[in-house]
Design an enzyme around this catalytic site. Structure first.
Site, PDB file in Angstrom:
ATOM      1  N   HIS A 141      68.879  -6.807  13.683  1.00 18.95           N
ATOM      2  CA  HIS A 141      69.241  -5.264  13.598  1.00 18.95           C
ATOM      3  C   HIS A 141      68.064  -4.417  13.265  1.00 18.95           C
ATOM      4  O   HIS A 141      67.750  -3.499  13.786  1.00 18.95           O
ATOM      5  CB  HIS A 141      70.627  -5.091  12.746  1.00 18.95           C
ATOM      6  CG  HIS A 141      70.622  -3.615  12.797  1.00 18.95           C
ATOM      7  ND1 HIS A 141      71.112  -2.819  13.716  1.00 18.95           N
ATOM      8  CD2 HIS A 141      70.746  -2.608  11.938  1.00 18.95           C
ATOM      9  CE1 HIS A 141      71.330  -1.734  13.470  1.00 18.95           C
ATOM     10  NE2 HIS A 141      71.128  -1.574  12.253  1.00 18.95           N
ATOM     11  N   GLU A 207      79.129   0.129  14.029  1.00 19.72           N
ATOM     12  CA  GLU A 207      78.446  -0.752  13.368  1.00 19.72           C
ATOM     13  C   GLU A 207      79.418  -1.796  12.951  1.00 19.72           C
ATOM     14  O   GLU A 207      80.171  -1.686  12.306  1.00 19.72           O
ATOM     15  CB  GLU A 207      77.660  -0.111  12.160  1.00 19.72           C
ATOM     16  CG  GLU A 207      76.573   0.874  12.389  1.00 19.72           C
ATOM     17  CD  GLU A 207      75.486   1.218  11.262  1.00 19.72           C
ATOM     18  OE1 GLU A 207      75.882   1.070  10.170  1.00 19.72           O
ATOM     19  OE2 GLU A 207      74.505   1.694  11.684  1.00 19.72           O
ATOM     20  N   ASP A 241      81.370   0.595  10.321  1.00 15.30           N
ATOM     21  CA  ASP A 241      80.671   1.371   9.895  1.00 15.30           C
ATOM     22  C   ASP A 241      80.116   2.751  10.738  1.00 15.30           C
ATOM     23  O   ASP A 241      78.997   2.826  11.189  1.00 15.30           O
ATOM     24  CB  ASP A 241      79.438   1.027   9.092  1.00 15.30           C
ATOM     25  CG  ASP A 241      78.777   2.113   8.077  1.00 15.30           C
ATOM     26  OD1 ASP A 241      79.361   3.256   7.532  1.00 15.30           O
ATOM     27  OD2 ASP A 241      77.452   1.779   7.861  1.00 15.30           O
ATOM     28  N   LYS A 261      76.991   9.233   8.479  1.00 16.43           N
ATOM     29  CA  LYS A 261      77.528   7.898   8.219  1.00 16.43           C
ATOM     30  C   LYS A 261      78.929   8.088   7.023  1.00 16.43           C
ATOM     31  O   LYS A 261      79.597   7.033   7.080  1.00 16.43           O
ATOM     32  CB  LYS A 261      76.628   7.012   7.043  1.00 16.43           C
ATOM     33  CG  LYS A 261      75.331   6.490   8.065  1.00 16.43           C
ATOM     34  CD  LYS A 261      75.573   5.352   8.557  1.00 16.43           C
ATOM     35  CE  LYS A 261      74.067   5.057   9.253  1.00 16.43           C
ATOM     36  NZ  LYS A 261      74.086   3.747   9.669  1.00 16.43           N
TER      37      LYS A 261
HETATM   38 MN    MN Z   1      76.171   0.385   8.216  1.00 19.12          MN
END
Ligand code: MN
Length: 424
Positions: A141, A207, A241, A261
């Site tokens: 990632h 995520e 997430d 986030k």
């Molecule tokens: Mn994350």
């Protein structure tokens, strides 16, 4: 040997072969009892087991857990009793529901009080999350993001192979599977524009992560070694997430992600104990260069856990868009916890630690839309003919995960969330 993990053990409760919750799992969660309110529970197959009721009837005597600890909004009080108690409770539940044990099996009145349908139960947040940290520990990632946004020749920043990079997230917006999330609004600046605009995010992403939950507190100043880390980890959940890439790109310099986030992260309702995952330990990638001594570890600290992400557009069937494995993680949980506490930062029972997006080596194993559709340049085609660069309104995101060894399957169930249009 953990008796509850014996792979040949069978339950008198029916469990299908592809079920995430055989008698060897015994996860813990909180559900809404229709009369008594929030209560701790475990499950075998599709059967939910009410723990306060089990305890009140004396079945958990001798474990060190009083019935009141299970009649609770959260598992924190139970978890705080310590590893010997979690282990004793799992062992005794395993015995009660073992196929040959008639004690509860043949008591139909008690069975009707203690057991119910897990598939229709309203599940609640399993723990009160005091603090939440998110790592960035998948090398695939971090490499993909580095190639897309920085330098294809040197995608990893110089610190990445030395530090399990992380940031402090926000716990208030961690919600249980089934919770819908509105598309966030925020400041977005296009490359062409001189100034930012205020708008709903156009680049809403998931995520794919697993998060671990700590089960033992430390005092300020104390550190946890990699060797002791497992004693501090209660278990794991699936963790979506949610991220707004366009908001993130503008806001993250220099202090890291903020509003991109913290508008919702979705967890699966059943905490699968680290104990139940023991049979699935495996070795991780070779770490080069060798990490500093406090990050070194002995033995197998990665876990072989299959993971997948599916999208379900409104009124359409679900469709898998990613399948990967937790074993690819470069930095493991023991290293994450050792790093987190090496400066003396204290941890608490119920704290949550996201792995960071889990991507594998192949293009169908990337754990975010950002990577799967490669910054929007390779849209994903869905069965209904539509395309996705990022997540659309009314899309439902489904994450699933399970570990498998021979006939033993230990799974997490699902973390599901539907994206709703931005609030007015
Ligand atoms: Mn994350």
């Amino acid at each position: 040997m953990i008796l509850a993990n014996q792979p040949e053990r069978q339950s008198w409760i029916e469990v299908t072969v592809d079920c995430d919750f055989p008698i060897q799992n015994i996860p813990f969660g909180i559900y809404q009892h229709p009369v008594k309110g929030p209560s701790a529970a475990t499950r075998i197959g599709n059967t939910l087991i009410d723990l306060p009721c089990l305890a009140q009837n004396g079945f958990l005597n001798g474990t060190g857990a009083e019935p009141t600890v299970f009649h609770n909004n959260f598992l924190n009080e139970f978890i705080a009793l310590g590893q010997p108690v979690w282990r004793a409770v799992r062992e005794i539940i395993s015995e009660i529901f073992e196929a040959g044990n008639p004690l509860l099996r043949d008591n139909l009145i008690l069975r009707s009080e203690i057991l119910s349908d897990a598939t229709t139960a309203e599940m609640l947040m399993p723990v009160k999350v005091g603090d939440y940290t998110d790592f960035y520990s998948s090398i695939e990632h971090a490499t993909n993001v580095g190639i897309m946004f920085r330098d294809a020749e040197n995608p990893l920043l110089p610190n990445w192979r030395h530090i399990p990079v992380g940031y402090h997230g926000r716990s208030s917006s961690i919600v249980v599977s089934g919770t819908s999330i509105h598309r966030p609004k925020g400041q977005i600046k296009s490359d062409a524009g001189e100034y930012p605009v205020f708008s709903p995010s156009h680049q809403l992403d998931f995520e794919l992560e697993l998060a671990f939950v700590t089960g033992k507190a430390t005092v300020l100043g104390e550190s946890v070694s990699t060797a002791d880390a497992a004693d501090y980890i209660f278990g794991m959940v699936l963790f979506n997430d949610l991220s707004a890439r366009d908001i993130q790109r503008w806001e993250y310099i220099p202090l890291g992600p903020f509003l991109s986030k913290n508008f919702g992260s979705v967890v699966s309702p059943w905490i699968v104990t680290l104990e139940a995952l023991e049979p699935f330990r495996t070795s991780g990638p070779v770490q080069q260069p060798e990490p500093l001594p406090y990050l070194q570890f002995q033995g197998k600290e990665n876990f072989n856990i299959n993971l997948e992400v599916l999208i379900r557009p409104e009124s359409q069937p679900e469709q898998r868009i990613c399948s990967t494995n937790y074993k690819y993680m470069y930095w493991n949980m023991a290293q994450q916890l050792a790093h987190h506490t090496v400066n003396g930062c204290n941890i608490n029972v119920g704290d949550m630690y996201g792995s960071g997006t889990i991507s594998g080596p192949t293009t169908d194993s990337f754990g975010s839309m950002l990577e799967l559709a490669w910054k929007g340049t390779k849209p994903i085609k869905l069965a209904d003919g539509s395309e996705r660069k990022f997540i659309h309104d009314y899309d439902t995101i489904i994450m699933r995960g399970y570990a498998q060894k021979d006939k033993l399957r230990i799974g997490f169930g699902e973390a599901v969330t539907k994206i709703l249009p931005a609030n007015k």
